[in-house]
Design an enzyme around this catalytic site. Sequence first.
Site, PDB file in Angstrom:
ATOM      1  N   ARG A  87       1.055  -9.535   4.956  1.00 19.04           N
ATOM      2  CA  ARG A  87      -0.209  -9.880   4.246  1.00 19.04           C
ATOM      3  C   ARG A  87      -0.662 -11.142   4.986  1.00 19.04           C
ATOM      4  NH1 ARG A  87      -2.441 -13.266   0.508  1.00 19.04           N
ATOM      5  NH2 ARG A  87      -4.069 -12.455  -0.572  1.00 19.04           N
ATOM      6  N   ASP A  89      -3.136 -14.073   4.777  1.00 20.33           N
ATOM      7  CA  ASP A  89      -4.098 -14.828   3.818  1.00 20.33           C
ATOM      8  C   ASP A  89      -5.196 -15.445   4.457  1.00 20.33           C
ATOM      9  OD1 ASP A  89      -4.393 -15.269   0.989  1.00 20.33           O
ATOM     10  OD2 ASP A  89      -4.210 -17.385   1.600  1.00 20.33           O
ATOM     11  N   LYS A  92     -10.512 -14.750   6.792  1.00 22.94           N
ATOM     12  CA  LYS A  92     -11.887 -14.947   7.391  1.00 22.94           C
ATOM     13  C   LYS A  92     -11.889 -16.482   7.961  1.00 22.94           C
ATOM     14  CE  LYS A  92     -15.024 -15.510   4.041  1.00 22.94           C
ATOM     15  NZ  LYS A  92     -15.975 -15.069   2.833  1.00 22.94           N
ATOM     16  N   HIS A  93     -11.086 -17.144   7.905  1.00 25.52           N
ATOM     17  CA  HIS A  93     -10.912 -18.506   8.441  1.00 25.52           C
ATOM     18  C   HIS A  93     -10.289 -18.396   9.840  1.00 25.52           C
ATOM     19  CE1 HIS A  93     -12.750 -20.224   4.701  1.00 25.52           C
ATOM     20  NE2 HIS A  93     -11.712 -19.352   4.152  1.00 25.52           N
ATOM     21  N   GLU A 115      -6.494 -10.529   4.047  1.00 27.66           N
ATOM     22  CA  GLU A 115      -7.167 -11.048   2.895  1.00 27.66           C
ATOM     23  C   GLU A 115      -8.486 -11.562   3.477  1.00 27.66           C
ATOM     24  OE1 GLU A 115      -7.703 -14.154  -0.626  1.00 27.66           O
ATOM     25  OE2 GLU A 115      -7.437 -14.503   1.617  1.00 27.66           O
ATOM     26  N   GLU A 122     -22.872 -14.218   3.686  1.00 31.27           N
ATOM     27  CA  GLU A 122     -21.654 -15.055   4.446  1.00 31.27           C
ATOM     28  C   GLU A 122     -21.687 -14.655   6.001  1.00 31.27           C
ATOM     29  OE1 GLU A 122     -18.154 -15.184   2.490  1.00 31.27           O
ATOM     30  OE2 GLU A 122     -18.949 -16.415   0.789  1.00 31.27           O
ATOM     31  N   ASN A 178      -4.950  -9.488  -8.092  1.00 29.94           N
ATOM     32  CA  ASN A 178      -3.908 -10.383  -7.200  1.00 29.94           C
ATOM     33  C   ASN A 178      -4.258 -11.856  -7.534  1.00 29.94           C
ATOM     34  OD1 ASN A 178      -6.346 -11.396  -6.109  1.00 29.94           O
ATOM     35  ND2 ASN A 178      -5.983 -10.805  -3.935  1.00 29.94           N
ATOM     36  N   ASP A 180      -5.882 -14.495  -6.618  1.00 29.90           N
ATOM     37  CA  ASP A 180      -7.534 -14.622  -6.564  1.00 29.90           C
ATOM     38  C   ASP A 180      -8.117 -14.155  -7.725  1.00 29.90           C
ATOM     39  OD1 ASP A 180      -7.779 -16.387  -4.207  1.00 29.90           O
ATOM     40  OD2 ASP A 180      -7.416 -14.371  -3.075  1.00 29.90           O
TER      41      ASP A 180
END
Length: 190
Positions: A87, A89, A92-93, A115, A122, A178, A180
């Site tokens: 996974r 994390d 998007k960054h 994720e 955005e 999760n 978040d």
Amino acid sequence: MAAGSGVGTAGSSYGNRQYPFYSQNDFHHYDGNSNANCEVDDYSNKYNVQYCDLVGLPDLVTGSEYVQGQIAGYINKMSDLGIVGVRIDAVKHQDAGELSGITKQLPGSMYINQEVIGSAGEAVQPSMYFDLGHVTEFSYSTMLDPNIMAENKMTYLKTFGESWGLMPSQYACAFLDNHDTQRNGNAPLT
């Protein structure tokens, strides 16, 4: 990478954008100042989201072959020990093209769960990562929960899925809860 400075559990030191296996030049930083970088503060700007530091966490240069090799090497070592999936994390960054430089070095059988919290307007959207593996579908529980919790609404679930605006199922990693959703109160079924 961890913010701040200190000593890790194995006794190695980190801080000032220097970590075991990584030097300051392996992190995004201002021209002429390898000690600092911009902060993510504009989600409508792809560059800001993917090349600045998120909440003070130094941002690795995932476009670097060295960085890609270090990350892929670690995951492959874990694969040799028996893991069959990862996974990733805060995907998007990371630029999807740069992330592919890591994922293409992994075994083809490796399950990849990315994720990505997508929001309208955005610059970075979950669909940008479909070619690399499954992507977290944060809208799944948001749309499902009210139809489970309210009386006489389960019948509406007959069409639940893409027709409701959810991502295509072959790319989605659907979940109810999760870390978040626990923090923002969006997990009423759990």
